[in-house]
Design an enzyme around this catalytic site. Structure first.
Site, PDB file in Angstrom:
ATOM      1  N   HIS A 221       0.875  -1.192   0.000  1.00 55.61           N
ATOM      2  CA  HIS A 221       0.000   0.000   0.000  1.00 55.61           C
ATOM      3  C   HIS A 221       0.906   1.234   0.000  1.00 55.61           C
ATOM      4  CE1 HIS A 221      -3.541   2.360   0.605  1.00 55.61           C
ATOM      5  NE2 HIS A 221      -3.869   2.033   1.848  1.00 55.61           N
ATOM      6  N   HIS A 260      -2.355  -2.251  -9.658  1.00 55.73           N
ATOM      7  CA  HIS A 260      -3.385  -1.674  -8.791  1.00 55.73           C
ATOM      8  C   HIS A 260      -4.546  -2.640  -8.610  1.00 55.73           C
ATOM      9  CE1 HIS A 260      -6.184   1.192  -7.052  1.00 55.73           C
ATOM     10  NE2 HIS A 260      -5.082   1.840  -6.679  1.00 55.73           N
ATOM     11  N   ASP A 311       2.440   5.711  -6.638  1.00 56.47           N
ATOM     12  CA  ASP A 311       3.664   5.731  -5.844  1.00 56.47           C
ATOM     13  C   ASP A 311       4.959   5.815  -6.650  1.00 56.47           C
ATOM     14  OD1 ASP A 311       2.706   5.725  -3.214  1.00 56.47           O
ATOM     15  OD2 ASP A 311       2.240   3.588  -3.326  1.00 56.47           O
TER      16      ASP A 311
HETATM   17  C1  LIG Z   1      -1.209   4.182  -3.331  1.00 51.53           C
HETATM   18  C2  LIG Z   1      -1.247   2.719  -3.339  1.00 51.53           C
HETATM   19  O1  LIG Z   1      -1.411   2.081  -2.320  1.00 51.53           O
HETATM   20  S1  LIG Z   1      -1.127   1.998  -4.852  1.00 51.53           S
HETATM   21  C3  LIG Z   1      -0.541   0.358  -4.535  1.00 51.53           C
HETATM   22  C4  LIG Z   1       0.878   0.384  -4.063  1.00 51.53           C
HETATM   23  N1  LIG Z   1       1.425  -0.950  -3.987  1.00 51.53           N
HETATM   24  C5  LIG Z   1       2.372  -1.397  -4.817  1.00 51.53           C
HETATM   25  O2  LIG Z   1       2.865  -0.698  -5.670  1.00 51.53           O
HETATM   26  C6  LIG Z   1       2.858  -2.789  -4.559  1.00 51.53           C
HETATM   27  C7  LIG Z   1       3.039  -3.571  -5.869  1.00 51.53           C
HETATM   28  N2  LIG Z   1       1.759  -3.907  -6.451  1.00 51.53           N
HETATM   29  C8  LIG Z   1       1.047  -4.982  -5.985  1.00 51.53           C
HETATM   30  O3  LIG Z   1       1.472  -5.725  -5.102  1.00 51.53           O
HETATM   31  C9  LIG Z   1      -0.323  -5.211  -6.558  1.00 51.53           C
HETATM   32  O4  LIG Z   1      -0.390  -4.738  -7.874  1.00 51.53           O
HETATM   33  C10 LIG Z   1      -1.436  -4.556  -5.711  1.00 51.53           C
HETATM   34  C11 LIG Z   1      -1.282  -4.959  -4.237  1.00 51.53           C
HETATM   35  C12 LIG Z   1      -1.371  -3.050  -5.815  1.00 51.53           C
HETATM   36  C13 LIG Z   1      -2.773  -5.029  -6.242  1.00 51.53           C
HETATM   37  O5  LIG Z   1      -2.842  -6.386  -6.001  1.00 51.53           O
HETATM   38  P1  LIG Z   1      -3.881  -7.323  -6.783  1.00 51.53           P
HETATM   39  O6  LIG Z   1      -5.176  -6.640  -6.898  1.00 51.53           O
HETATM   40  O7  LIG Z   1      -3.850  -8.650  -6.126  1.00 51.53           O
HETATM   41  O8  LIG Z   1      -3.189  -7.394  -8.228  1.00 51.53           O
HETATM   42  P2  LIG Z   1      -3.705  -8.086  -9.550  1.00 51.53           P
HETATM   43  O9  LIG Z   1      -4.839  -9.015  -9.252  1.00 51.53           O
HETATM   44  O10 LIG Z   1      -3.931  -7.035 -10.558  1.00 51.53           O
HETATM   45  O11 LIG Z   1      -2.426  -8.943  -9.969  1.00 51.53           O
HETATM   46  C14 LIG Z   1      -2.463  -9.657 -11.164  1.00 51.53           C
HETATM   47  C15 LIG Z   1      -1.145 -10.359 -11.393  1.00 51.53           C
HETATM   48  O12 LIG Z   1      -0.128  -9.398 -11.610  1.00 51.53           O
HETATM   49  C16 LIG Z   1       0.938  -9.580 -10.698  1.00 51.53           C
HETATM   50  N3  LIG Z   1       1.380  -8.281 -10.235  1.00 51.53           N
HETATM   51  C17 LIG Z   1       0.594  -7.293  -9.777  1.00 51.53           C
HETATM   52  N4  LIG Z   1       1.358  -6.248  -9.398  1.00 51.53           N
HETATM   53  C18 LIG Z   1       2.629  -6.617  -9.652  1.00 51.53           C
HETATM   54  C19 LIG Z   1       3.860  -5.976  -9.464  1.00 51.53           C
HETATM   55  N5  LIG Z   1       3.917  -4.731  -8.930  1.00 51.53           N
HETATM   56  N6  LIG Z   1       4.998  -6.603  -9.801  1.00 51.53           N
HETATM   57  C20 LIG Z   1       4.945  -7.841 -10.321  1.00 51.53           C
HETATM   58  N7  LIG Z   1       3.794  -8.513 -10.515  1.00 51.53           N
HETATM   59  C21 LIG Z   1       2.661  -7.906 -10.179  1.00 51.53           C
HETATM   60  C22 LIG Z   1       0.325 -10.329  -9.536  1.00 51.53           C
HETATM   61  O13 LIG Z   1       1.307 -11.074  -8.818  1.00 51.53           O
HETATM   62  C23 LIG Z   1      -0.673 -11.218 -10.243  1.00 51.53           C
HETATM   63  O14 LIG Z   1       0.022 -12.316 -10.791  1.00 51.53           O
HETATM   64  P3  LIG Z   1      -0.566 -13.804 -10.678  1.00 51.53           P
HETATM   65  O15 LIG Z   1      -1.895 -13.724 -11.381  1.00 51.53           O
HETATM   66  O16 LIG Z   1       0.467 -14.621 -11.348  1.00 51.53           O
HETATM   67  O17 LIG Z   1      -0.699 -14.051  -9.198  1.00 51.53           O
HETATM   68  O1  LIG Z   2      -6.964   2.121  -3.728  1.00 56.53           O
HETATM   69  C1  LIG Z   2      -6.050   1.357  -3.382  1.00 56.53           C
HETATM   70  O2  LIG Z   2      -6.190   0.130  -3.242  1.00 56.53           O
HETATM   71  C2  LIG Z   2      -4.706   1.882  -3.107  1.00 56.53           C
HETATM   72  C3  LIG Z   2      -4.504   3.278  -3.571  1.00 56.53           C
HETATM   73  O3  LIG Z   2      -4.228   3.531  -4.715  1.00 56.53           O
HETATM   74  C4  LIG Z   2      -4.665   4.358  -2.607  1.00 56.53           C
HETATM   75  O4  LIG Z   2      -5.074   4.103  -1.468  1.00 56.53           O
HETATM   76  O5  LIG Z   2      -4.396   5.513  -2.969  1.00 56.53           O
END
Ligand SMILES: CC(=O)SCCNC(=O)CCNC(=O)[C@H](O)C(C)(C)COP(=O)(O)OP(=O)(O)OC[C@H]1O[C@@H](n2cnc3c(N)ncnc32)[C@H](O)[C@@H]1OP(=O)(O)O
Ligand SMILES: O=C([O-])CC(=O)C(=O)O
Length: 374
Positions: A221, A260, A311
């Site tokens: 997050h 996301h 981010d």
């Molecule tokens: C402001 C914020 O909070 S924005 C979010 C900030 N967080 C991050 O940047 C952390 C990296 N990103 C992630 O971990 C994820 O994309 C999340 C937590 C944001 C969303 O998670 P989910 O909704 O479960 O992602 P989603 O279902 O779209 O994932 C699909 C596939 O892509 C992969 N994937 C998603 N994000 C990434 C990533 N950043 N790097 C590599 N692989 C990824 C997942 O592992 C998944 O693979 P699988 O089907 O083989 O398991």
């Molecule tokens: O909506 C989410 O899951 C994470 C995010 O981008 C935020 O909190 O800004």
């Protein structure tokens, strides 16, 4: 209703309540606060206008904004008891833990005795959060007891002023406004949902925000901006960035700052902070981190159709403004406290305790064996 394309794990795609505050990805990629598009807000508004909007449901007029900013300015002084606590937290602590403790301690000193007091406590947290983290940071790292009641016009300038001992340039103040606007609110994300669950038990506002800070801290997050910085700073040039990412993808490692839970094609906040990062790189006089970030964006899209979330380009932008990496996520807190607390008020206004059910996967009923037989 469960969105089949997203699946049910992590409650993905399930409606868990109602909100009038924000829409995320309704037109595929848009983000609005009370109906206003964030691209427009980030281009023309100050963060304090958005904070007011989230607190009161309407943008302020000039008089309301001036009054609001004047009130926030008067709330910047840290209570001595809070300073005492901050001075005891070691330099090795994570600043998000400092924020969590600072918010919790404030709740002990200035407890919300009645929900009618919510707005005054929200304004106090908004005014004091930059001081909490910078006071601790400067004391533990530089041995300086920083003066927190500055006369800076904005929260972003106040933060940078305390951190660097000088008023920020107009460019840096403008970037802080845009950044804090982009981070202010995002519907039922993990930290906001934490705040709403806590609010649904009729708990106090500091407990709701303290819990939310804990949820925001994780690298999946808010902690992703810090994790993205730790990654890009190891990359000397775009070609090296490409090789590093290809290796990470091969090993199925997560790359922080990409992907996301709701957006499918792009995060609308990315283009905005990316533009600011490019401008800051030019001013900084060394565009390595910006160029590396651009290549990361290209590689992730080409290889995995994964896009930068809010981010990723925040990492280089904050770095160019001289902000230490470990203070990145606390800036998110300084902003998101507006969204969290607006959701707490919304939850309280139409409350039912949030208590979902679970599918049981444990053993069938069985007798407790005597201890000697276990
Ligand atoms: C402001 C914020 O909070 S924005 C979010 C900030 N967080 C991050 O940047 C952390 C990296 N990103 C992630 O971990 C994820 O994309 C999340 C937590 C944001 C969303 O998670 P989910 O909704 O479960 O992602 P989603 O279902 O779209 O994932 C699909 C596939 O892509 C992969 N994937 C998603 N994000 C990434 C990533 N950043 N790097 C590599 N692989 C990824 C997942 O592992 C998944 O693979 P699988 O089907 O083989 O398991
Ligand atoms: O909506 C989410 O899951 C994470 C995010 O981008 C935020 O909190 O800004």
């Amino acid at each position: 209703m469960v969105d089949k394309a997203l699946g049910g794990a992590g409650l993905r795609g399930q409606v868990a309540g109602q909100t009038a505050l924000c829409t995320v990805g309704q037109s595929g990629s848009g983000l609005t606060y009370y109906g206003y598009d964030i691209s427009e807000l980030a281009a023309v508004a100050e963060f304090e206008e958005v904070a007011y909007l989230l607190a009161h449901g309407e943008l302020p007029n000039a008089g309301q904004l001036a009054e609001y900013k004047a009130r926030l300015k008067q709330l910047r002084k840290l209570p001595q008891a809070l300073k005492d606590v901050l001075e005891r937290i070691p330099a090795s602590a994570h600043p998000m833990d400092v924020m969590r403790t600072g918010c919790s301690m404030l709740g002990n000193l200035e407890t919300e005795a009645d929900f009618g007091e919510a707005d005054q406590h929200i304004e106090r947290m908004l005014a004091l959060f930059p001081a909490i983290v910078v006071y601790w940071y400067r004391f533990s790292h530089d041995g300086v007891r920083v003066e927190t009641d500055t006369d800076d016009d904005s929260i972003g300038a106040h933060f940078l002023h305390m951190l660097h001992d000088k008023k920020p340039s107009p460019l840096h103040e403008k970037v802080m406004h845009a950044s804090l606007i982009l981070y202010a609110e995002h519907e039922f994300n993990a930290s906001t949902f934490t705040a709403r669950v806590c609010a649904s038990t009729l708990s106090d506002i500091h407990s709701c925000v303290t819990g939310a800070i804990g949820s925001l801290r994780g690298p999946l997050h808010g902690g992703a901006n810090e994790a993205a910085m730790e990654l890009i700073e190891t990359m000397q040039n775009p070609d090296e960035a490409e090789q590093t990412l290809l290796g990470m993808l091969e090993r199925k490692e997560k790359i922080m700052g990409f992907g996301h839970a709701v957006y499918r094609e792009k995060d609308p906040r990315n283009a905005i902070i990316k533009q600011w990062s490019e401008k800051l790189a030019a001013e900084f006089g060394d565009s390595r981190l910006y160029d590396v970030s651009v290549r990361c964006e290209e590689v992730m899209w080409r290889e995995k159709k994964l896009f930068c979330n809010a981010d990723f380009f925040h990492a280089s932008a904050y770095h160019f403004m001289g902000i230490p990496t470990k203070l990145f996520t606390p800036i998110f807190v300084m902003s998101r406290v507006t969204g969290w607390t607006a959701h707490v008020k919304e939850q309280r206004a139409n409350n039912r305790i949030i208590r979902p059910s679970a599918d049981y996967t444990g053993p069938a009923p069985r007798p407790v064996p005597p201890i000697a037989e276990r």
